[in-house]
Design a protein around this motif. Structure first.
Motif, mmCIF file in Angstrom:
data_model
loop_
_atom_site.group_PDB
_atom_site.id
_atom_site.type_symbol
_atom_site.label_atom_id
_atom_site.label_comp_id
_atom_site.label_asym_id
_atom_site.label_seq_id
_atom_site.Cartn_x
_atom_site.Cartn_y
_atom_site.Cartn_z
ATOM 1 N N ASN A 46 0.838 -1.189 0.000
ATOM 2 C CA ASN A 46 0.000 0.000 0.000
ATOM 3 C C ASN A 46 0.874 1.240 0.000
ATOM 4 O O ASN A 46 1.930 1.262 0.642
ATOM 5 C CB ASN A 46 -0.898 0.026 1.247
ATOM 6 C CG ASN A 46 -1.907 -1.087 1.263
ATOM 7 O OD1 ASN A 46 -2.416 -1.479 0.226
ATOM 8 N ND2 ASN A 46 -2.189 -1.628 2.445
ATOM 9 N N ALA A 47 0.461 2.277 -0.687
ATOM 10 C CA ALA A 47 1.223 3.520 -0.726
ATOM 11 C C ALA A 47 1.373 4.085 0.681
ATOM 12 O O ALA A 47 0.400 4.381 1.352
ATOM 13 C CB ALA A 47 0.519 4.537 -1.628
ATOM 14 N N GLY A 48 2.613 4.196 1.147
ATOM 15 C CA GLY A 48 2.863 4.703 2.483
ATOM 16 C C GLY A 48 2.525 3.739 3.589
ATOM 17 O O GLY A 48 2.631 4.078 4.775
ATOM 18 N N GLY A 70 3.049 8.626 -5.227
ATOM 19 C CA GLY A 70 2.810 10.053 -5.315
ATOM 20 C C GLY A 70 2.095 10.566 -4.081
ATOM 21 O O GLY A 70 1.558 9.794 -3.279
ATOM 22 N N SER A 71 2.067 11.879 -3.912
ATOM 23 C CA SER A 71 1.420 12.451 -2.732
ATOM 24 C C SER A 71 -0.058 12.093 -2.685
ATOM 25 O O SER A 71 -0.605 11.803 -1.615
ATOM 26 C CB SER A 71 1.600 13.969 -2.721
ATOM 27 O OG SER A 71 1.072 14.543 -3.910
ATOM 28 N N ALA A 72 -0.720 12.097 -3.845
ATOM 29 C CA ALA A 72 -2.138 11.728 -3.872
ATOM 30 C C ALA A 72 -2.326 10.264 -3.487
ATOM 31 O O ALA A 72 -3.276 9.905 -2.785
ATOM 32 C CB ALA A 72 -2.731 11.993 -5.251
ATOM 33 N N ASP A 73 -1.414 9.378 -3.945
ATOM 34 C CA ASP A 73 -1.477 7.965 -3.578
ATOM 35 C C ASP A 73 -1.347 7.788 -2.059
ATOM 36 O O ASP A 73 -2.079 7.005 -1.439
ATOM 37 C CB ASP A 73 -0.351 7.178 -4.253
ATOM 38 C CG ASP A 73 -0.423 7.225 -5.758
ATOM 39 O OD1 ASP A 73 -1.547 7.256 -6.285
ATOM 40 O OD2 ASP A 73 0.633 7.249 -6.406
ATOM 41 N N LEU A 74 -0.410 8.512 -1.463
ATOM 42 C CA LEU A 74 -0.142 8.375 -0.035
ATOM 43 C C LEU A 74 -1.345 8.803 0.795
ATOM 44 O O LEU A 74 -1.750 8.111 1.739
ATOM 45 C CB LEU A 74 1.088 9.201 0.339
ATOM 46 C CG LEU A 74 2.412 8.726 -0.274
ATOM 47 C CD1 LEU A 74 3.476 9.799 -0.142
ATOM 48 C CD2 LEU A 74 2.875 7.442 0.399
ATOM 49 N N VAL A 75 -1.913 9.941 0.465
ATOM 50 C CA VAL A 75 -3.065 10.429 1.221
ATOM 51 C C VAL A 75 -4.284 9.542 0.981
ATOM 52 O O VAL A 75 -5.026 9.223 1.917
ATOM 53 C CB VAL A 75 -3.360 11.891 0.846
ATOM 54 C CG1 VAL A 75 -4.652 12.356 1.514
ATOM 55 C CG2 VAL A 75 -2.203 12.790 1.259
ATOM 56 N N ALA A 76 -4.497 9.119 -0.275
ATOM 57 C CA ALA A 76 -5.647 8.268 -0.576
ATOM 58 C C ALA A 76 -5.583 6.962 0.202
ATOM 59 O O ALA A 76 -6.598 6.473 0.703
ATOM 60 C CB ALA A 76 -5.721 7.994 -2.075
ATOM 61 N N GLU A 77 -4.396 6.384 0.335
ATOM 62 C CA GLU A 77 -4.272 5.131 1.077
ATOM 63 C C GLU A 77 -4.510 5.359 2.564
ATOM 64 O O GLU A 77 -5.118 4.523 3.243
ATOM 65 C CB GLU A 77 -2.893 4.510 0.854
ATOM 66 C CG GLU A 77 -2.653 3.208 1.605
ATOM 67 C CD GLU A 77 -3.682 2.132 1.280
ATOM 68 O OE1 GLU A 77 -3.945 1.289 2.161
ATOM 69 O OE2 GLU A 77 -4.224 2.124 0.153
ATOM 70 N N ALA A 78 -4.065 6.490 3.096
ATOM 71 C CA ALA A 78 -4.318 6.798 4.502
ATOM 72 C C ALA A 78 -5.823 6.927 4.753
ATOM 73 O O ALA A 78 -6.342 6.441 5.766
ATOM 74 C CB ALA A 78 -3.597 8.078 4.909
ATOM 75 N N VAL A 79 -6.528 7.556 3.825
ATOM 76 C CA VAL A 79 -7.983 7.677 3.950
ATOM 77 C C VAL A 79 -8.633 6.308 3.817
ATOM 78 O O VAL A 79 -9.539 5.943 4.579
ATOM 79 C CB VAL A 79 -8.529 8.640 2.873
ATOM 80 C CG1 VAL A 79 -10.058 8.619 2.853
ATOM 81 C CG2 VAL A 79 -8.027 10.052 3.124
ATOM 82 N N ARG A 80 -8.171 5.519 2.842
ATOM 83 C CA ARG A 80 -8.727 4.181 2.622
ATOM 84 C C ARG A 80 -8.556 3.314 3.873
ATOM 85 O O ARG A 80 -9.417 2.492 4.202
ATOM 86 C CB ARG A 80 -8.023 3.543 1.421
ATOM 87 C CG ARG A 80 -8.558 2.172 1.023
ATOM 88 C CD ARG A 80 -7.846 1.644 -0.212
ATOM 89 N NE ARG A 80 -8.220 2.388 -1.405
ATOM 90 C CZ ARG A 80 -7.378 3.114 -2.136
ATOM 91 N NH1 ARG A 80 -6.103 3.184 -1.801
ATOM 92 N NH2 ARG A 80 -7.801 3.752 -3.199
#
Length: 449
Positions: A237-239, A321-331
């Protein structure tokens, strides 16, 4: 009726050491205590009291906390937790014991756990417990978290039902075929997104096939036979963390799939293998595509490896990417995201420093704010690279993911001072891990995608 006072204490690990206070008070021999204090009426529960005390006494956040010991004294109950330090900022501490000089000194010390029993610990039973379990406590935390230790990957098992349950035959085109997916709900991860059904985790004592059979029965109320592993994926997972995914197809199915776990699955639906819904878990999408290619290309009667089509793949190991990292944290259901900066200047790391500790600059990402904007609030450093991530629980009980980024500024930003070149100074262990990664070049360039 006699009232009982309730306190909490933290066996706080920072790497291989535990964080203690050496108490120096007039007229008394110096003694040692662990961080902690009394449970207050406003605390939601003892763990909430623990996190409040860590913040008040150390300006600290910690990872998951495990209740490991209870000490009962006349009129006093002490609950002891073990946890790992994530961040430390003594400038934030606000407990009354640090605002009144007459109370004496609280010197922050790091001690090997096996040496604690030799100290003048209060209470002494806690010191003996820490030393007696010097090896066991870190192992328990390793098993409960992704802290340093022997790697234990999660193994996911995904069973793909294709064409409404018809057996899948090698060498037959999958054009027009459909796969069964379920929309997740109330699971705490990727709720509202579509996932392969059935799917689950490999449990102790099970084979991969056993897991597929069990999950089909539990989630869909069907019996499957002849399950075959078609693809294996090493996913990250991203991050976040990495896991092993096993993707299987059955040769025969008995029964009609139904949503047997509506508390975790909002609905079931069939989708074309090559046209999955937009909100499909990325990991599941990659697995379905790998299975589709394998089934469409291999000759009848031969395993997928014979004709050269891949039976193994990597997913999520490219540049996050930054969007990937934040999206995975939200997911993953985190309440907040923190960014911290590893700024390297002439081989030295730049830190906030005080009389007792050093720390990396960090800040919580504000609502509606991007990662780059949050980093810009820390320092004007220009181009950055993703260095790593870890998870924490804030003093207010909010779950968070910390994303670390490195940069090489031309000069030291205001408020940051260099440690001696090659030194980690007094950084918490977890922040030292980020610095070592940045210094060794184990980095990922950050993009905005």
């Amino acid at each position: 009726m006699t009232s009982v006072r309730h306190s909490v204490r933290a066996i706080l690990f920072d790497g291989d050491d535990v964080v203690l206070f050496r108490r120096v008070r007039a007229g008394r021999e110096p003694y040692w205590i662990t961080p902690g204090g009394g449970v207050e009426p406003t605390d939601a529960d003892p763990e909430a009291a623990l996190r409040r005390e860590l913040d008040e006494e150390l300006g600290a956040t910690a990872g998951p906390a495990l209740q490991v010991f209870t000490l009962v004294e006349p009129g006093h109950l002490i609950t002891i937790y073990a946890c790992r330090l994530v961040s430390l900022d003594l400038s934030r501490r606000s407990g009354p014991e640090f605002l009144e000089p007459d109370i004496g000194l609280h010197e922050v010390r790091r001690v090997r756990p096996e040496e604690v029993r030799a100290l003048n610990m209060v209470p002494p039973e806690l010191g003996e417990f820490i030393s007696a379990n010097a090896a066991t406590l870190p192992a328990l935390l390793d098993a409960a978290t992704y802290a340093p230790g022997r790697y234990r990957p999660v193994v996911d098992v995904h069973l793909l039902l294709i064409d409404g349950g018809a057996p899948v035959r090698s060498g037959v085109s999958t054009g027009g075929a459909k796969v069964l997916l379920g929309r997740r709900q109330d699971t705490g991860y990727a709720d509202g997104e579509w996932q392969i059904m059935p799917s689950g985790h490999l449990e102790e004592g099970e084979s991969v096939v056993d897991t597929a059979v069990r999950e089909a029965r539990e989630e869909l109320g069907i019996e499957v036979d002849g399950c075959e592993v078609v693809h294996v994926m090493h996913h990250r997972n991203a991050g976040g963390t990495a896991r092993i995914g096993m993707f299987l197809v059955p040769r025969s199915i008995t029964g009609i799939p139904v949503n047997a776990e509506p508390h975790k699955c909002a609905e079931l639906a069939w989708f074309p293998l090559d046209r999955l819904p937009e909100r499909t878990v990325p990991y599941a999408r990659a697995g379905v595509e790998a299975v589709r290619r394998a089934l469409a290309s291999r000759p009848p009667g031969l395993p997928a490896a014979v004709d050269g089509s891949p039976v193994f793949s990597l997913h999520g190991w490219d540049v996050p990417g930054s969007a990937d990292l934040v999206a995975e944290a939200v997911r993953a259901g985190f309440d907040e995201v923190t960014v911290c900066l590893v700024a390297l200047l002439d081989g030295a790391v730049l830190v906030h420093s005080d009389d007792e500790t050093d720390r990396l600059p960090a800040t919580v990402v504000r609502p509606g704010e991007g990662v780059q904007a949050a980093l810009a609030r820390l320092a004007p450093v220009g181009e950055v690279a993703f260095t790593g991530a870890d998870d924490y629980v804030s003093p207010k009980g909010r779950t968070g993911r910390r994303l670390a980024f490195s940069a090489r500024p031309a000069e030291a930003p205001k408020g940051l001072v260099p440690l001696p070149a090659g030194s980690l100074g007094r950084l918490p262990y977890a922040e030292g891990v980020f610095v070592r990664r940045a210094s060794s070049g184990l980095l990922h360039g950050l993009s905005s995608r």
